[in-house]
Design a protein around this motif. Structure first.
Motif, mmCIF file in Angstrom:
data_model
loop_
_atom_site.group_PDB
_atom_site.id
_atom_site.type_symbol
_atom_site.label_atom_id
_atom_site.label_comp_id
_atom_site.label_asym_id
_atom_site.label_seq_id
_atom_site.Cartn_x
_atom_site.Cartn_y
_atom_site.Cartn_z
ATOM 1 N N ASP A 21 0.831 -1.206 0.000
ATOM 2 C CA ASP A 21 0.000 0.000 0.000
ATOM 3 C C ASP A 21 0.865 1.256 0.000
ATOM 4 O OD1 ASP A 21 -2.323 -1.498 0.044
ATOM 5 O OD2 ASP A 21 -2.524 -1.422 2.231
ATOM 6 N N LYS A 22 1.960 1.223 0.754
ATOM 7 C CA LYS A 22 2.844 2.384 0.855
ATOM 8 C C LYS A 22 3.513 2.692 -0.485
ATOM 9 C CE LYS A 22 5.991 5.252 2.722
ATOM 10 N NZ LYS A 22 5.664 6.594 3.292
ATOM 11 N N PHE A 23 3.984 1.643 -1.175
ATOM 12 C CA PHE A 23 4.783 1.849 -2.385
ATOM 13 C C PHE A 23 4.029 1.520 -3.671
ATOM 14 C CE2 PHE A 23 8.038 0.753 0.932
ATOM 15 C CZ PHE A 23 8.560 2.038 1.045
ATOM 16 N N ASN A 24 2.743 1.232 -3.545
ATOM 17 C CA ASN A 24 1.910 0.938 -4.710
ATOM 18 C C ASN A 24 2.441 -0.253 -5.506
ATOM 19 O OD1 ASN A 24 -0.385 1.422 -6.295
ATOM 20 N ND2 ASN A 24 0.768 2.684 -7.747
ATOM 21 N N TRP A 25 2.821 -1.318 -4.795
ATOM 22 C CA TRP A 25 3.295 -2.536 -5.440
ATOM 23 C C TRP A 25 2.129 -3.386 -5.924
ATOM 24 C CZ3 TRP A 25 6.874 -3.853 -0.735
ATOM 25 C CH2 TRP A 25 8.042 -3.093 -0.809
ATOM 26 N N ILE A 26 2.380 -4.165 -6.940
ATOM 27 C CA ILE A 26 1.384 -5.133 -7.405
ATOM 28 C C ILE A 26 1.198 -6.197 -6.323
ATOM 29 C CG2 ILE A 26 0.903 -6.925 -9.129
ATOM 30 C CD1 ILE A 26 2.561 -5.254 -11.112
ATOM 31 N N LYS A 27 -0.066 -6.543 -6.076
ATOM 32 C CA LYS A 27 -0.361 -7.523 -5.028
ATOM 33 C C LYS A 27 -0.644 -8.885 -5.640
ATOM 34 C CE LYS A 27 -2.125 -4.257 -1.592
ATOM 35 N NZ LYS A 27 -3.237 -3.933 -0.644
ATOM 36 N N ASN A 28 0.417 -9.647 -5.857
ATOM 37 C CA ASN A 28 0.248 -11.044 -6.239
ATOM 38 C C ASN A 28 1.248 -11.887 -5.463
ATOM 39 O OD1 ASN A 28 2.793 -11.062 -7.656
ATOM 40 N ND2 ASN A 28 1.767 -10.135 -9.434
ATOM 41 N N GLU A 29 1.112 -13.202 -5.552
ATOM 42 C CA GLU A 29 1.869 -14.090 -4.679
ATOM 43 C C GLU A 29 3.368 -14.099 -4.965
ATOM 44 O OE1 GLU A 29 0.044 -17.907 -4.835
ATOM 45 O OE2 GLU A 29 -1.708 -17.276 -3.659
ATOM 46 N N SER A 30 3.772 -13.699 -6.150
ATOM 47 C CA SER A 30 5.200 -13.644 -6.442
ATOM 48 C C SER A 30 5.829 -12.339 -5.970
ATOM 49 C CB SER A 30 5.452 -13.815 -7.948
ATOM 50 O OG SER A 30 4.879 -12.731 -8.668
ATOM 51 N N ASN A 31 4.993 -11.325 -5.700
ATOM 52 C CA ASN A 31 5.510 -9.999 -5.377
ATOM 53 C C ASN A 31 5.459 -9.679 -3.889
ATOM 54 O OD1 ASN A 31 6.668 -7.589 -6.538
ATOM 55 N ND2 ASN A 31 4.792 -6.531 -5.918
ATOM 56 N N ILE A 32 4.415 -10.149 -3.194
ATOM 57 C CA ILE A 32 4.287 -9.914 -1.752
ATOM 58 C C ILE A 32 3.697 -11.153 -1.102
ATOM 59 C CG2 ILE A 32 3.900 -7.433 -2.110
ATOM 60 C CD1 ILE A 32 0.937 -7.978 -1.254
ATOM 61 N N PHE A 33 3.725 -11.161 0.230
ATOM 62 C CA PHE A 33 2.984 -12.184 0.972
ATOM 63 C C PHE A 33 1.531 -11.711 1.058
ATOM 64 C CE2 PHE A 33 7.292 -13.241 2.384
ATOM 65 C CZ PHE A 33 7.255 -14.637 2.346
ATOM 66 N N VAL A 34 0.735 -12.158 0.110
ATOM 67 C CA VAL A 34 -0.646 -11.684 -0.034
ATOM 68 C C VAL A 34 -1.455 -12.000 1.223
ATOM 69 C CG1 VAL A 34 -2.784 -11.921 -1.366
ATOM 70 C CG2 VAL A 34 -0.563 -11.909 -2.539
ATOM 71 N N GLY A 35 -2.213 -10.996 1.693
ATOM 72 C CA GLY A 35 -3.088 -11.179 2.838
ATOM 73 C C GLY A 35 -2.408 -11.030 4.185
ATOM 74 N N TYR A 36 -1.109 -10.764 4.194
ATOM 75 C CA TYR A 36 -0.369 -10.664 5.448
ATOM 76 C C TYR A 36 0.041 -9.222 5.711
ATOM 77 C CZ TYR A 36 3.140 -11.645 9.066
ATOM 78 O OH TYR A 36 3.852 -11.676 10.239
ATOM 79 N N ASP A 37 -0.209 -8.757 6.930
ATOM 80 C CA ASP A 37 0.208 -7.425 7.367
ATOM 81 C C ASP A 37 1.026 -7.596 8.639
ATOM 82 O OD1 ASP A 37 0.536 -4.853 8.286
ATOM 83 O OD2 ASP A 37 -1.570 -4.271 8.108
ATOM 84 N N ASP A 38 2.328 -7.337 8.549
ATOM 85 C CA ASP A 38 3.197 -7.535 9.711
ATOM 86 C C ASP A 38 3.246 -6.322 10.628
ATOM 87 O OD1 ASP A 38 5.212 -5.683 8.685
ATOM 88 O OD2 ASP A 38 5.892 -7.292 7.375
ATOM 89 N N GLY A 39 2.581 -5.224 10.213
ATOM 90 C CA GLY A 39 2.499 -4.052 11.070
ATOM 91 C C GLY A 39 3.543 -2.986 10.821
ATOM 92 N N TYR A 40 4.499 -3.259 9.931
ATOM 93 C CA TYR A 40 5.583 -2.304 9.678
ATOM 94 C C TYR A 40 5.858 -2.215 8.181
ATOM 95 C CZ TYR A 40 6.431 -2.656 14.670
ATOM 96 O OH TYR A 40 6.279 -2.624 16.032
ATOM 97 N N VAL A 41 6.162 -1.001 7.726
ATOM 98 C CA VAL A 41 6.601 -0.821 6.344
ATOM 99 C C VAL A 41 8.087 -1.094 6.236
ATOM 100 C CG1 VAL A 41 6.901 0.831 4.457
ATOM 101 C CG2 VAL A 41 4.779 0.821 5.791
ATOM 102 N N TYR A 42 8.856 -0.482 7.141
ATOM 103 C CA TYR A 42 10.305 -0.638 7.128
ATOM 104 C C TYR A 42 10.705 -1.651 8.214
ATOM 105 C CZ TYR A 42 10.110 3.583 4.221
ATOM 106 O OH TYR A 42 9.851 4.486 3.226
ATOM 107 N N THR A 43 11.828 -1.463 8.891
ATOM 108 C CA THR A 43 12.272 -2.432 9.899
ATOM 109 C C THR A 43 11.308 -2.465 11.089
ATOM 110 O OG1 THR A 43 13.670 -0.796 11.010
ATOM 111 C CG2 THR A 43 14.687 -2.152 9.281
ATOM 112 N N ALA A 44 11.304 -3.593 11.764
ATOM 113 C CA ALA A 44 10.506 -3.774 12.984
ATOM 114 C C ALA A 44 11.451 -3.943 14.171
ATOM 115 C CB ALA A 44 9.619 -5.000 12.855
ATOM 116 N N PRO A 45 10.994 -3.635 15.380
ATOM 117 C CA PRO A 45 11.824 -3.946 16.557
ATOM 118 C C PRO A 45 12.153 -5.432 16.585
ATOM 119 C CG PRO A 45 9.908 -2.613 17.165
ATOM 120 C CD PRO A 45 9.697 -3.035 15.752
ATOM 121 N N VAL A 46 13.346 -5.785 17.021
ATOM 122 C CA VAL A 46 13.708 -7.202 17.075
ATOM 123 C C VAL A 46 12.806 -7.926 18.071
ATOM 124 C CG1 VAL A 46 16.098 -6.728 16.437
ATOM 125 C CG2 VAL A 46 15.486 -6.883 18.863
#
Length: 388
Positions: free
Chosen positions: A274-299
């Motif tokens: 959503d942030k970078f306007n990437w194509i949403k398909n299974e080869s490009n992103i993990f479809v349906g998954y939101d890890d909560g961060y755009v960039y790095t996450a706390p370890v």
């Protein structure tokens, strides 16, 4: 019989261990079926204390915590006299051989990496999905300790403050950031986040980025001198073994399936798309998954793998010890392999917040020049288990 084994062997091995960092004046006595080990612990911060035993003086195994009481486990404060009470018969009814023990102290200082013991074994390394991952081959790995988390901004900050070290980014022309397009910006270094913003203190628990292989090696050298332990970067064989849950060799560190909730990692997801306007398909992103961060996450934000290690898939690519050779697997050793033949690039493993699902596989091999740095590159450390 138990008493005679310990009397002949513990005296020798405890004397050798007097040389170890932090642990001194190790002694023991045997009362019936219980072994009572006393030691002195030096330092200023709490340690994690583990007890190891051997039947031959070469191969060491960790004593189960359920068989011990006293000054063992996490958050053991330094003191002149501490005691461990071990009941060997609680976990083994056959302790025949040249029995001996060692006491190990692992740092619990929050400014140093927390370490996890990775028990060695044999696994099938590689895959058939890329030419440089072939052939799949059997590799045996010895026990080693690995950073529970990626090296954080706080960890690296302590190193810089102690040494006045300047990173390759600081000595050179900065580092790369991704904001929808790639840009190398002067002035960007380890103090900055993946978007090129100066980090605040609340982000000190994020993995350090914009660091080269040279910078990671310098950190390991300093940490070794500081602690008396042989810290280094993991070999790519050690890394793959640890990331893939030992001999299970899972596709990702969390398992073979797609990420779900905390059983996943900071990867190329819906939020970044959503942030970078990437194509949403299974080869490009993990479809349906939101890890909560755009960039790095706390370890440590997501669940650990089965070995107790966090963020082995995603967050940042991690530097490894080896030089990169696309054909290395055809000639590599079957036991503790490390490619020391000088080449152009060093190996990185693990994928990142930015990279494709295919790049997140634990078997995938990546490489960059030793002085390269970017907003998706970090590292974690290891040191060998004291085997002799």
């Amino acid at each position: 019989m138990l008493k005679s084994f310990f009397h002949t062997c513990l005296l020798l091995l405890c004397t050798q261990y007097l040389l170890a960092q932090s642990v001194e004046q190790v002694d023991f006595r045997v009362e019936d079926t219980e072994v009572i080990i006393s030691y002195q612990l030096r330092g200023t911060s709490p340690f994690t204390i583990v007890l190891l035993y051997s039947l031959d003086g070469y191969t060491w195994q960790r004593v189960p915590a359920t068989a011990c009481s006293g000054a063992i486990g996490e958050n053991i404060n330094p003191a002149n006299r501490l005691e461990i009470r071990w009941q060997p018969l609680l976990h083994s009814n056959q302790l025949e051989g040249n029995l001996g023990v060692k006491v190990q102290a692992l740092f619990r200082d929050p400014n140093f990496p927390e370490m996890v013991l990775v028990r060695g074994g044999t696994f099938q390394m590689g895959s058939n999905e890329s030419e440089d991952e072939k052939p799949i081959h059997s590799v045996s790995i010895s026990d080693f300790y690995m950073g529970k988390y990626e090296v954080t901004v706080a960890n690296f900050k302590r190193f810089v403050e102690a040494t006045n070290y300047q990173t390759d980014a600081e000595k050179g022309d900065g580092s790369y950031i991704y904001t929808g397009k790639w840009e190398k910006k002067a002035g960007i270094n380890w103090r900055f986040d993946a978007a090129g913003n100066l980090r605040n203190s609340e982000e000190n628990n994020h993995p350090v980025i914009h660091v080269s292989w040279n910078d990671a090696q310098a950190y390991c050298d300093w940490l070794s001198k500081k602690t008396g332990k042989n810290y280094r970067l993991p070999s790519e064989a050690e890394w793959e073994y640890a990331a893939s849950n030992g001999n299970k060799h899972s596709k990702y560190s969390w398992g073979d399936g797609l990420p779900s909730g905390t059983k996943g990692g900071n990867v190329r997801d819906e939020k970044a798309a959503d942030k970078f306007n990437w194509i949403k398909n299974e080869s490009n992103i993990f479809v349906g998954y939101d890890d909560g961060y755009v960039y790095t996450a706390p370890v440590g934000k997501y669940a650990p793998n089965e070995l107790g290690l966090y963020d082995m898939t995603g967050n940042v690519w991690e530097w490894c010890l080896d030089w990169y050779d696309k054909n290395y697997y055809s000639t590599s050793s079957s036991r503790n392999p490390v490619n020391n033949s000088v080449a152009t690039n060093r190996v990185l493993r693990g994928g990142s917040w930015l990279h494709y699902p295919q790049s997140s596989r634990v078997a995938l091999r990546n490489s960059y020049a030793p002085d390269d740095r970017s907003d998706f590159i970090g590292f974690r450390v290891v040191f060998p288990s004291e085997s002799k």
